[in-house]
Design a protein around this motif. Structure first.
Motif, PDB file in Angstrom:
ATOM      1  N   LEU A  88       1.006  -0.753  -0.460  1.00  0.00           N
ATOM      2  CA  LEU A  88      -0.176  -0.191   0.225  1.00  0.00           C
ATOM      3  C   LEU A  88       0.543   0.841   0.276  1.00  0.00           C
ATOM      4  O   LEU A  88       0.578   2.235  -0.732  1.00  0.00           O
ATOM      5  CB  LEU A  88      -1.130  -0.028   1.257  1.00  0.00           C
ATOM      6  N   VAL A  89       1.930   1.093   0.624  1.00  0.00           N
ATOM      7  CA  VAL A  89       2.552   2.607   0.640  1.00  0.00           C
ATOM      8  C   VAL A  89       3.254   2.878  -0.731  1.00  0.00           C
ATOM      9  O   VAL A  89       3.626   3.897  -0.989  1.00  0.00           O
ATOM     10  CB  VAL A  89       4.504   2.190   1.768  1.00  0.00           C
ATOM     11  N   GLU A  90       3.879   1.444  -1.750  1.00  0.00           N
ATOM     12  CA  GLU A  90       4.219   2.291  -2.405  1.00  0.00           C
ATOM     13  C   GLU A  90       3.005   2.179  -4.111  1.00  0.00           C
ATOM     14  O   GLU A  90       3.738   3.656  -4.390  1.00  0.00           O
ATOM     15  CB  GLU A  90       4.470  -0.438  -3.559  1.00  0.00           C
ATOM     16  N   LEU A  91       2.062   1.729  -3.683  1.00  0.00           N
ATOM     17  CA  LEU A  91       0.858   2.029  -4.015  1.00  0.00           C
ATOM     18  C   LEU A  91       0.470   4.077  -3.738  1.00  0.00           C
ATOM     19  O   LEU A  91       0.120   5.058  -4.646  1.00  0.00           O
ATOM     20  CB  LEU A  91      -0.103   1.690  -3.972  1.00  0.00           C
ATOM     21  N   GLU A  92       0.235   4.145  -2.699  1.00  0.00           N
ATOM     22  CA  GLU A  92       0.182   5.906  -2.222  1.00  0.00           C
ATOM     23  C   GLU A  92       1.494   6.738  -3.058  1.00  0.00           C
ATOM     24  O   GLU A  92       1.804   7.349  -3.639  1.00  0.00           O
ATOM     25  CB  GLU A  92       0.353   5.921  -0.208  1.00  0.00           C
ATOM     26  N   ALA A 148      -5.108   2.692   7.275  1.00  0.00           N
ATOM     27  CA  ALA A 148      -6.122   3.867   7.139  1.00  0.00           C
ATOM     28  C   ALA A 148      -5.583   4.656   7.929  1.00  0.00           C
ATOM     29  O   ALA A 148      -5.341   6.340   7.589  1.00  0.00           O
ATOM     30  CB  ALA A 148      -6.944   3.378   7.877  1.00  0.00           C
ATOM     31  N   VAL A 149      -4.371   4.422   8.990  1.00  0.00           N
ATOM     32  CA  VAL A 149      -4.048   5.614   9.935  1.00  0.00           C
ATOM     33  C   VAL A 149      -2.719   6.469   8.847  1.00  0.00           C
ATOM     34  O   VAL A 149      -2.602   7.605   9.063  1.00  0.00           O
ATOM     35  CB  VAL A 149      -3.357   5.528  11.046  1.00  0.00           C
ATOM     36  N   PHE A 150      -2.128   5.660   7.928  1.00  0.00           N
ATOM     37  CA  PHE A 150      -1.936   6.238   7.195  1.00  0.00           C
ATOM     38  C   PHE A 150      -1.788   6.220   6.142  1.00  0.00           C
ATOM     39  O   PHE A 150      -1.433   7.584   5.979  1.00  0.00           O
ATOM     40  CB  PHE A 150      -0.281   4.435   6.609  1.00  0.00           C
TER      41      PHE A 150
END
Ligand SMILES: C[S@@+](CC[C@H](N)C(=O)[O-])C[C@H]1O[C@@H](n2cnc3c(N)ncnc32)[C@H](O)[C@@H]1O
Length: 217
Positions: free
Chosen positions: A29-33, A53-55
């Motif tokens: 998810l970090v990559e996608l963001e 969600a918090v990220f």
């Protein structure tokens, strides 16, 4: 025991270690963001205790996290602070009261917890909850390795069939879903060789996964 049989609330209440709770956002998810693939109002479905969600809220998105487990939602709410973020107990196969609300959906390891009928109901519920042009990102188990117990193994055809109507699949590729499980823990769970099993630099088991992205028609 497969995921459709799991009592998730009991797992959150009673398990000292929950395999998918890594205490940080899921690296996929970090990559996608980072790649700019999250936008607008975001729904985190099956959000668990809320780290994804918090990220996303900390990155400036308005985020709603939903999960069927009251214990997970209580833990997630404790992390809200002053972020643009809300958490609700909800059944993802219905998503009542969330119609036409979201531009991006993140499904991190939820889809493979549902049986076939639930998957169809869930994807229909997502269609109602999303605005036209919304994007859904799904991470789910693609392969069982070393006979390890886990959620359902999802085939490529399953994803293509479930997202056939009302969605356009724009990406379907293999990826890694990071767990909190170490080699020592896996050794106690299987008698099979772990030679083919992959771990990240911190020694965490990487579950072979699908990463699907689909756009709502
Ligand atoms: C494997 S966990 C993944 C949690 C989180 N997304 C992550 O990646 O860490 C799956 C989550 O889906 C939730 N869940 C399973 N079936 C659900 C349903 N029908 N409605 C709402 N939540 C559900 C479970 O309670 C659990 O928190």
């Amino acid at each position: 025991m497969s995921a459709p049989d799991l009592d998730f609330d009991q797992v959150y209440r009673e398990s000292p270690l929950v395999p998918w709770v890594i205490g940080e956002p899921q690296p996929l998810l970090v990559e996608l963001e980072s790649a700019g693939e999250i936008r607008g109002d975001v729904l985190d479905v099956g959000c668990g205790p809320g780290d994804n969600a918090v990220f996303l809220a900390s990155r400036g998105y308005h985020v709603t996290g939903v999960d069927g487990s009251p214990t997970a939602i209580e833990r997630a709410r404790a992390k809200v602070a002053d972020l643009d973020l809300e958490f609700e107990v909800a059944d993802v196969t219905k998503l009542e009261g969330f119609e036409d609300r979201f531009d991006t959906v993140v499904d991190s390891a939820l889809y493979h917890c549902l049986d076939d009928d639930e998957q169809r109901a869930y994807v229909a519920a997502l269609h109602r909850a999303c605005r036209g042009g919304a994007t859904v990102h799904v991470f789910c188990q693609a392969e069982q390795v070393a006979g390890l117990p886990g959620p359902r193994v999802i085939s490529e055809q399953n994803l293509r069939d479930t997202f056939a109507g009302g969605w356009r699949i724009t990406r379907l590729r293999r990826a890694d879903y990071t767990t909190v499980m170490t080699r020592d823990m896996l050794v106690r769970m299987t008698e099979q060789s772990l030679d083919e099993v992959r771990f990240d630099d911190s020694g965490r088991f990487l579950m072979p996964a699908w990463q699907l992205t689909a756009v709502r028609a």
